[in-house]
Write an enzyme that holds these catalytic residues in place. Structure first.
Site, PDB file in Angstrom:
ATOM      1  N   PRO A 288      83.138  20.903  -1.171  1.00 27.16           N
ATOM      2  CA  PRO A 288      84.435  20.736  -0.512  1.00 27.16           C
ATOM      3  C   PRO A 288      84.320  19.836   0.714  1.00 27.16           C
ATOM      4  CG  PRO A 288      83.491  22.841   0.107  1.00 27.16           C
ATOM      5  CD  PRO A 288      82.545  22.229  -0.904  1.00 27.16           C
ATOM      6  N   GLY A 289      85.318  19.018   0.924  1.00 35.32           N
ATOM      7  CA  GLY A 289      85.373  18.178   2.124  1.00 35.32           C
ATOM      8  C   GLY A 289      86.670  18.458   2.860  1.00 35.32           C
ATOM      9  N   ARG A 290      87.734  17.906   2.301  1.00 36.41           N
ATOM     10  CA  ARG A 290      89.064  18.022   2.890  1.00 36.41           C
ATOM     11  C   ARG A 290      89.454  19.456   3.247  1.00 36.41           C
ATOM     12  NH1 ARG A 290      92.957  14.409   1.492  1.00 36.41           N
ATOM     13  NH2 ARG A 290      91.594  13.706  -0.168  1.00 36.41           N
ATOM     14  N   ARG A 326      95.117   6.821   5.918  1.00 32.41           N
ATOM     15  CA  ARG A 326      95.672   7.526   4.759  1.00 32.41           C
ATOM     16  C   ARG A 326      97.124   7.186   4.444  1.00 32.41           C
ATOM     17  NH1 ARG A 326      96.106  12.316   4.172  1.00 32.41           N
ATOM     18  NH2 ARG A 326      95.409  12.429   2.031  1.00 32.41           N
ATOM     19  N   TYR A 330      97.266   5.678   0.769  1.00 34.69           N
ATOM     20  CA  TYR A 330      97.750   6.593  -0.286  1.00 34.69           C
ATOM     21  C   TYR A 330      99.231   6.924  -0.158  1.00 34.69           C
ATOM     22  CZ  TYR A 330      92.749   7.950  -0.118  1.00 34.69           C
ATOM     23  OH  TYR A 330      91.383   7.982  -0.074  1.00 34.69           O
ATOM     24  N   CYS A 356      98.986  -5.685  12.666  1.00 33.58           N
ATOM     25  CA  CYS A 356      99.813  -6.722  12.035  1.00 33.58           C
ATOM     26  C   CYS A 356      99.809  -6.583  10.517  1.00 33.58           C
ATOM     27  CB  CYS A 356      99.316  -8.089  12.457  1.00 33.58           C
ATOM     28  SG  CYS A 356      99.310  -8.246  14.235  1.00 33.58           S
TER      29      CYS A 356
END
Ligand code: PLP
Length: 433
Positions: A288-290, A326, A330, A356
């Protein structure tokens, strides 16, 4: 004017709680017992702040949920590589999942032993493989036949004849997630097909240094329901059944996180319950990460300017897609709230960064109290894939990182803000001027 039910701005429900560690208290956004504004006054913005208490609690919650599988957890460093974060997780008992030599270096610097590290990734270089083996890596997840040959020949140099690998199956199952977060469909670059895995297992004596005792799947991130996971697992179990030597199943990461106030993440216990009967003959590893770090961190920014244009209100803040990629990458949603609760009616606001690029919008059409230059805001649930994806685009120094210790009160700058000199450090021509 629509006031979002989850922005309790100016109401009695002001005691807005995101999780036990991140909440408003007396109108101030706090992380554990620390007033975030007091940290910002010292350290400046943009700034990442992490609660070690929250992320270790998340780690323990996941461990407990998967206790029926006796799962071992390896934290995925690509979600957050901060050394204080890694040390806290190591103290809690975590191993680490690394996808590059740089991440292995980080894990070792955080005090991990090689045997507690899993090395994964589609394109490991020979140097990275050598570095991993030199440091006594626990497992290598293999995604290529060519890679297996490199591993075998390098392991021979080290006289290691039981280097544990887990072949990564591409189960040809499409996860219900953002296309950029799906990794298990047949067209994806990840993993090996079932046919190739069967062939490799049949001819394993060709790789005398290697112990083929594991198998790996990771079908994506932010997996919403268990259906795809179970489908992938069933394919994997059918594949390994004729090979009793395979005792370890690595199910990867992907456990989902609630990014919106109105969301709740699916129950881990329910998932574990579905998985447990299928996995009783195996030892299980999760990456697991998130789910460990996302809701333990936030990104604080200052409002630089506010302008009304084309019937919209733009708040230009000093954080951008360079600090938090993110939303641009995404279309990800991060809630945004002011550090000081305001008593005014909300207005629809576009929160944008200075970079920019038209993609540099951090929060679109949000109900926020009228913001003023100098106000501070927090982008929530930014502890995972925030700082690790930060870049120097537009020659922006990367932000500082602050950690709040497990006691909930003490905090420190874990990584100082990058300087413009840091960014030029590697350029050789700097000496010629
Ligand atoms: C990215 C990744 C993870 C972590 O995914 P999360 O969604 O952050 O839990 C685990 N394993 C592998 C192989 C990965 O690529």
């Amino acid at each position: 004017m629509r006031v979002s039910p989850f922005c309790f701005i100016g109401s009695r429900e002001l005691a807005m709680v995101f999780n036990p560690s991140i909440r408003y208290e007396a109108g101030c956004l706090k992380i554990d017992d620390v007033d975030i504004e007091s940290v910002v006054n010292d350290v400046g913005t943009p700034l990442y702040v992490y609660s070690l208490k929250r992320l270790t609690a998340n780690y323990q919650r996941i461990r407990k949920a998967f206790a029926p599988l006796s799962a071992r957890l390896h934290f995925s460093i690509k979600a957050n590589g901060n050394l204080d974060v890694l040390r806290a997780l190591k103290r809690a008992g975590a191993g680490f999942d690394c996808v590059s030599g740089g991440e292995i270096y980080r894990a070792l610097m955080a005090g991990a032993k090689g045997r507690d590290i899993v090395f994964a990734g589609v394109g490991k270089t020979r140097d990275e493989i050598r570095y991993a083996i030199h440091n006594g890596i626990g497992w290598i997840n293999v995604e290529n036949i060519g890679e297996l040959e490199h591993i075998d020949s390098i392991a021979a140099e080290y006289d290691s004849d039981n280097l544990r690998v887990a072949l990564r199956l591409n189960p040809e199952v499409t996860a219900a997630t953002h296309p950029y977060m799906a990794t298990g469909h047949g067209a994806a670059k990840f993993g090996l097909t079932a046919d190739v895995i069967r062939e490799l297992l049949r001819r394993q004596e060709r790789y005398p240094q290697i112990d083929f005792s594991g198998i790996h799947i990771h079908i994506g991130s932010q997996l919403g329901d268990s259906e795809a996971t179970l489908a992938a697992l069933d394919k994997l179990l059918a594949l390994v059944k004729p090979w009793p030597q395979i005792k370890k199943i690595n199910l990867g990461g992907g456990l989902p996180v609630a990014y919106r106030f109105e969301e709740t993440a699916p129950s881990l216990e329910a998932l574990a319950e579905e998985l447990a009967p299928r996995l009783k003959d195996y030892t299980v590893l999760l990456e697991p990460g998130r789910s460990v770090v996302a809701d333990a961190g936030l990104l604080v920014a200052e409002v630089l300017y506010v302008k009304r244009q084309a019937d919209q209100v733009f708040a230009v803040i000093d954080a951008s897609m360079a600090e938090l990629m993110r939303p641009a990458l995404y279309g990800a949603h991060h809630e945004i709230v002011p550090l000081r609760e305001a008593d005014e009616e909300s207005i629809t606001t576009q929160v944008v960064g200075p970079v920019c690029e038209s993609a540099d919008v951090l929060a679109r059409d949000r109900q926020l109290p009228p913001l003023q230059p100098g106000d501070k805001v927090a982008l929530m649930t930014a502890g995972a894939y925030g700082m690790t994806m930060a870049s120097n685009y537009n020659a922006r120094p990367r932000p500082a990182e602050v950690v709040v210790a497990e006691d909930g009160m003490s905090w420190r700058v874990s990584r100082r803000r990058e300087t413009v000199e840091d960014m030029l450090k590697g350029e050789t021509s700097i000496r010629w001027s």
